[in-house]
Scaffold this active site. Sequence first.
Site, PDB file in Angstrom:
ATOM      1  N   CYS A   1      -4.851   9.823  -6.010  1.00  0.00           N
ATOM      2  CA  CYS A   1      -4.672   9.257  -7.352  1.00  0.00           C
ATOM      3  C   CYS A   1      -5.784   9.682  -8.300  1.00  0.00           C
ATOM      4  CB  CYS A   1      -4.571   7.743  -7.270  1.00  0.00           C
ATOM      5  SG  CYS A   1      -5.898   7.019  -6.315  1.00  0.00           S
TER       6      CYS A   1
ATOM      7  N   LYS B   1       1.921  -4.827   3.467  1.00  0.00           N
ATOM      8  CA  LYS B   1       3.068  -3.949   3.715  1.00  0.00           C
ATOM      9  C   LYS B   1       2.628  -2.514   3.459  1.00  0.00           C
ATOM     10  CE  LYS B   1       6.417  -2.263   1.334  1.00  0.00           C
ATOM     11  NZ  LYS B   1       6.461  -0.956   2.008  1.00  0.00           N
ATOM     12  N   PRO B   2       2.483  -1.719   4.531  1.00  0.00           N
ATOM     13  CA  PRO B   2       2.202  -0.294   4.311  1.00  0.00           C
ATOM     14  C   PRO B   2       3.472   0.400   3.831  1.00  0.00           C
ATOM     15  CG  PRO B   2       2.461  -0.744   6.661  1.00  0.00           C
ATOM     16  CD  PRO B   2       2.632  -2.064   5.950  1.00  0.00           C
TER      17      PRO B   2
ATOM     18  N   GLU C   1       2.306  12.337 -13.589  1.00  0.00           N
ATOM     19  CA  GLU C   1       1.644  12.439 -12.290  1.00  0.00           C
ATOM     20  C   GLU C   1       2.552  13.236 -11.346  1.00  0.00           C
ATOM     21  OE1 GLU C   1       1.173   8.898  -9.769  1.00  0.00           O
ATOM     22  OE2 GLU C   1      -0.901   9.532  -9.471  1.00  0.00           O
TER      23      GLU C   1
ATOM     24  N   ALA D   1       5.282   2.986 -12.013  1.00  0.00           N
ATOM     25  CA  ALA D   1       6.636   2.444 -12.195  1.00  0.00           C
ATOM     26  C   ALA D   1       6.879   1.275 -11.244  1.00  0.00           C
ATOM     27  CB  ALA D   1       7.671   3.553 -11.949  1.00  0.00           C
TER      28      ALA D   1
ATOM     29  N   GLU E   1       6.567   2.491   4.332  1.00  0.00           N
ATOM     30  CA  GLU E   1       7.329   2.520   5.593  1.00  0.00           C
ATOM     31  C   GLU E   1       7.242   3.871   6.299  1.00  0.00           C
ATOM     32  OE1 GLU E   1       8.363   2.071   2.532  1.00  0.00           O
ATOM     33  OE2 GLU E   1      10.463   2.633   2.209  1.00  0.00           O
TER      34      GLU E   1
ATOM     35  N   GLU F   1      -3.418  -1.194  -8.631  1.00  0.00           N
ATOM     36  CA  GLU F   1      -4.084   0.117  -8.571  1.00  0.00           C
ATOM     37  C   GLU F   1      -2.971   1.156  -8.636  1.00  0.00           C
ATOM     38  OE1 GLU F   1      -7.221   0.644  -8.587  1.00  0.00           O
ATOM     39  OE2 GLU F   1      -8.113  -1.239  -7.930  1.00  0.00           O
TER      40      GLU F   1
ATOM     41  N   ALA G   1       0.830  -1.211   0.000  1.00  0.00           N
ATOM     42  CA  ALA G   1       0.000   0.000   0.000  1.00  0.00           C
ATOM     43  C   ALA G   1       0.867   1.264   0.000  1.00  0.00           C
ATOM     44  CB  ALA G   1      -0.908  -0.007   1.231  1.00  0.00           C
ATOM     45  N   PRO G   2       0.302   2.374  -0.479  1.00  0.00           N
ATOM     46  CA  PRO G   2       1.039   3.645  -0.522  1.00  0.00           C
ATOM     47  C   PRO G   2       0.776   4.489   0.723  1.00  0.00           C
ATOM     48  CG  PRO G   2      -0.994   3.898  -1.736  1.00  0.00           C
ATOM     49  CD  PRO G   2      -1.034   2.511  -1.118  1.00  0.00           C
ATOM     50  N   TRP G   3       1.350   5.695   0.740  1.00  0.00           N
ATOM     51  CA  TRP G   3       1.310   6.540   1.930  1.00  0.00           C
ATOM     52  C   TRP G   3       0.232   7.611   1.905  1.00  0.00           C
ATOM     53  CZ3 TRP G   3       1.700  11.117  -0.358  1.00  0.00           C
ATOM     54  CH2 TRP G   3       2.510  11.228  -1.499  1.00  0.00           C
TER      55      TRP G   3
ATOM     56  N   SER H   1       2.635   3.633  -7.344  1.00  0.00           N
ATOM     57  CA  SER H   1       2.937   4.281  -8.615  1.00  0.00           C
ATOM     58  C   SER H   1       2.995   3.249  -9.741  1.00  0.00           C
ATOM     59  CB  SER H   1       4.274   5.007  -8.503  1.00  0.00           C
ATOM     60  OG  SER H   1       5.283   4.054  -8.228  1.00  0.00           O
TER      61      SER H   1
END
Length: 510
Positions: free
Chosen positions: A293, A184-185, A397, A240, A187, A259, A158-160, A238
């Site tokens: 997003c 895994k969030p 983005e 990438a 960090e 996503e 997951a992202p921040w 992202s």
Amino acid sequence: MDNGFQVRDRFADGAQFIGGRAQSGTSGRTHAVVNPATGEEIYTYELAGRADVDAAVAAARAAFPGWAGATPGERSDALHRLAAVLAEEADDFAYAESLQCGKPLKLSTEFDVPGTIDNTAFFAGAARRLEGVSAGEYSGDHTSYTRREPIGVVGSVAPWNYPLQMAAWKILPAVAAGNTIVLKPAEITPFTSLMFARAAQRAGLPDGVINIVSGAGPDAGEHLVGHPDVVMTSFTGSTAVGKRAAEIATATVKRVHLELGGKAPFLVFDDADPEAAVQGAVAASLINSGQDCTAATRAYVQRPLYDAFVSGVADLMETVRLGDPFDPDTDLGPLISHAHRDRVAGFVDRARAGARVVTGGVAPGAADGERGLRNGAYYRPTLVADAAQHSEIVQSEIFGPVLAVLPFDSDDEGIRLANDTPYGLAASAWSRDVYRAGRATREIKAGCVWVNDHIPIISEMPHGGYKASGFGKDMSAYSFEEYTQVKHVMYDNTAVARKDWHRTVFGDRP
Ligand code: NAD
């Protein structure tokens, strides 16, 4: 503001949650979580390494048979209890989310936390609605039916930007369907994912069903995605990094759900309500400091409304109040980090050569009388007009409070420009003509198209991308289905040893 929530105490045992136990990572590397509003280090922890990922996957594997074997009703009850625990702890969740992300407390309180509670209640209901083709004698000689089964251990990354909601979007459909999960969030934002897993434990979900490994992407992230005992990778982040995660997951033949990034167009036709378009553009481009997003990033405005739209958006952006995320008067918090703020500023600075920065384009400083903000990763709401369609500011983005605005003439041109980036996550069309708006909803290639609004989401409807924004859906029954596998079961009803179709393999006659 301090609501009595002390992160160092709350996470004194470490930032991992494995098999129902809070613990420290064993990577040998530490990470300092920084409050982006002040630049202060607020918590240092040992990152998860490969051994921690292995332990979390083992715990999820051990918990899988029991959880998969629970009835839908039992899983539903547990998730209803979780929704209740989240509601009891709502203030703590909102505080922790604002602390680690810098987002205004009013946003955490009114959007992130209630959205997560609603999502939990939705998946508590979805757990009891497993759908498929009805059983029947489709061949004439057999009875066929489908089973919808959990897959196994899901590994999610997951992202921040919305750590709590992203954790919920990953965890809830997976566990509602009977899977177990290792998440895994990012960090830099581990707190609310850890709190979510602890809340689930309080609600009675068995240990090992939800595990959190707080580690670095190239280390814990890649190990989780490539882990042989993980059967599905669900990644939000992202484009990438998503491509890299997909490569690793594909090598071990996992189900992959991506996503990814977005660059949402905001298409204003010349019959739109001009005031609604201006209000909507400012809100949709600045929500969460633009680190969303689906945020509006490219406004295309039909020529007759263009000049008024540019000045209206600039004027409204200038009224937005930057400040301490915990001050109720704050509209806009900092970006997630100073490094990210500098990255956003870089996009705007490079755009100056070919476009006009109408407002913003700077970090607040002492000269503005905003000394309190100088140590935070703040950046002013920014409007960039008249950039070329294929320039970086229109195509890439940025993930900051930056809106590009371009004019268009014909409807055909507007729709073509809206589709002219690699991304396809979300879009909006602004018009009072139902046929024009309807055409835009059909022809814009994006996972969500709003009409006369931009940003709202609901648990019942899917969220996910087209094109480089990925594939697979979060939220809704569609996401629930992605975390199950469908099995066809076929019974012979004839009790005949030599069946009609055997002649295609041996002999001429039945
Ligand atoms: P990111 O891609 O840098 O990181 C996302 C996650 O991937 C983090 O947990 C990170 O630690 C991990 N990671 C990094 N390298 C990895 C690797 N090699 N292997 C496995 N995991 C790895 O994204 P970010 O900066 O955290 O978040 C912002 C991005 O997320 C934006 O592009 C945004 O559009 C996207 N996003 C998409 C959605 C959506 O629903 N489509 C929602 C929120 C955010």
